[in-house]
Design a protein around this motif. Sequence first.
Motif, PDB file in Angstrom:
ATOM      1  N   CYS A  13       0.755  -1.144  -0.082  1.00 14.32           N
ATOM      2  CA  CYS A  13       0.258   0.133   0.187  1.00 14.32           C
ATOM      3  C   CYS A  13       0.954   0.797   0.175  1.00 14.32           C
ATOM      4  CB  CYS A  13      -0.568  -0.049   1.378  1.00 14.32           C
ATOM      5  SG  CYS A  13      -1.904   1.590   1.538  1.00 14.32           S
ATOM      6  N   THR A  63       0.592   3.964   2.000  1.00 15.21           N
ATOM      7  CA  THR A  63       1.632   3.632   3.436  1.00 15.21           C
ATOM      8  C   THR A  63       2.142   3.012   3.615  1.00 15.21           C
ATOM      9  OG1 THR A  63      -1.124   4.134   3.771  1.00 15.21           O
ATOM     10  CG2 THR A  63       0.449   3.733   6.052  1.00 15.21           C
ATOM     11  N   HIS A 116       0.046  -3.759   5.866  1.00  6.96           N
ATOM     12  CA  HIS A 116      -1.230  -4.174   6.904  1.00  6.96           C
ATOM     13  C   HIS A 116      -2.360  -4.896   6.101  1.00  6.96           C
ATOM     14  CE1 HIS A 116      -0.480  -0.326   5.063  1.00  6.96           C
ATOM     15  NE2 HIS A 116      -1.897  -0.453   4.785  1.00  6.96           N
ATOM     16  N   GLU A 117      -2.152  -4.953   4.891  1.00  7.88           N
ATOM     17  CA  GLU A 117      -2.985  -5.864   4.401  1.00  7.88           C
ATOM     18  C   GLU A 117      -3.138  -7.624   4.022  1.00  7.88           C
ATOM     19  OE1 GLU A 117      -4.766  -3.077   0.972  1.00  7.88           O
ATOM     20  OE2 GLU A 117      -3.430  -4.790   0.749  1.00  7.88           O
ATOM     21  N   TRP A 146      -6.104  -1.882  12.084  1.00  8.18           N
ATOM     22  CA  TRP A 146      -6.755  -0.918  12.647  1.00  8.18           C
ATOM     23  C   TRP A 146      -7.059  -0.903  13.817  1.00  8.18           C
ATOM     24  CZ3 TRP A 146      -3.514   1.122   9.126  1.00  8.18           C
ATOM     25  CH2 TRP A 146      -3.807   0.482   7.812  1.00  8.18           C
ATOM     26  N   CYS A 157      -6.915  -2.508   3.463  1.00 13.41           N
ATOM     27  CA  CYS A 157      -7.077  -1.163   3.503  1.00 13.41           C
ATOM     28  C   CYS A 157      -7.310  -0.626   2.093  1.00 13.41           C
ATOM     29  CB  CYS A 157      -5.457  -0.698   3.442  1.00 13.41           C
ATOM     30  SG  CYS A 157      -4.579   0.547   3.867  1.00 13.41           S
ATOM     31  N   ARG A 177      -3.220  -3.349  -7.387  1.00 12.08           N
ATOM     32  CA  ARG A 177      -2.875  -3.806  -5.848  1.00 12.08           C
ATOM     33  C   ARG A 177      -1.553  -5.082  -6.497  1.00 12.08           C
ATOM     34  NH1 ARG A 177      -2.419  -0.312  -2.741  1.00 12.08           N
ATOM     35  NH2 ARG A 177      -3.625  -0.132  -0.779  1.00 12.08           N
TER      36      ARG A 177
END
Length: 352
Positions: free
Chosen positions: A38, A40, A72-73, A101, A160, A347
């Motif tokens: 991502c 981020t 975080h995915e 999260w 995400c 992605r």
Amino acid sequence: MRCYCVLHHGQPLELVDRPTPQPQGTEVLLRVQAAGVCHTDLHLWEGHYDMGGGKKLTLAERGIKPPLTLSHEIVGEVVAAGPLAPADRARVGRVALVHPWIGCGQCPACLRGEENICAKPQALGVARPGGFADYVIVPHPRYLIDIDGLDVAQAAPLACAGVTTYSALKKFGDRIVSDPVVIIGAGGLGLMAIEVLKALGGRGAIVVDLDPVKRDAALAAGALQVIDAKASDAVAQIQQATGGGARAVLDLVGATPTVTLAMGCAARGGHVVICGLMGGDLTVSLPVIPMRPLTLQGSYVGTLAELEELVALVKRTGMRAIPVTRRPMEQANAALQDLHHGRVVGRTVLVP
Ligand SMILES: [Zn+2]
Ligand SMILES: [Zn+2]
């Protein structure tokens, strides 16, 4: 276990060999099956956010320091659980999407179920180790969501890109049904927003991007119309496409030019939601806010309940997945570089 870690901001990720953690208390240990890449992750790798006016917010100021294990995915398979983890939800062999999260669990935001805006965030892949590793610890199995046979690499971005766009689109309320939504940015989030909007029964998306390859991807995903952000008459084109001005604008880039465009193309009574974190700043004539009158709102990822709603929506509607490129975990650096240079459509998801 292998981890691909940021040891120094801006330097290539390094392969680090660490002992596989043992779950304590309510924790569960997952073997990573898919880990999305991502924007981020790029900010975390670079170590700062651009706050505009030459100011930078460093991650160190937010208490985030290397070594960092990004992503975080995450989809993974439960391989062990701590003694206090509810046995039914932490059973070995369960394959689940992880809600990353996570908050402190005790502050007013967390108690309202808004862990994503906790003042002491504990997000996986940000404050705690994430998915660019063989294994990941999740603090409690309540953060696991069954994917029931969905492809692991296609499910991972829901954590995400999916929940970020779902939560943002929900903020427009019924407008998504009555009016087209102008979506600025046709990267992974933009394509996801088009799919989520369709699954929610929305009127459709008018997509704005600089890159013709990404505009084509948006059309292929079902955008009503695409507009070149560089066109000198981009604002006029959006106003024409929306029948006089946009009532809902979703800015997935969040840079000075895109927010300026978003506010410029909004109708009277328009609603602008900003999700992107590219950065910069903006000077706004204040009378514009009441006189037009505009709603300018931020949206930051999403809640556990929203991610559960989104996964249910995907299962119920068969919502189409965004284009996903699978790459082996060993290519974590190259995948990050490709995203950094704008070479990714949809992605990239790392797989073991
Ligand atoms: Zn909290
Ligand atoms: Zn993300």
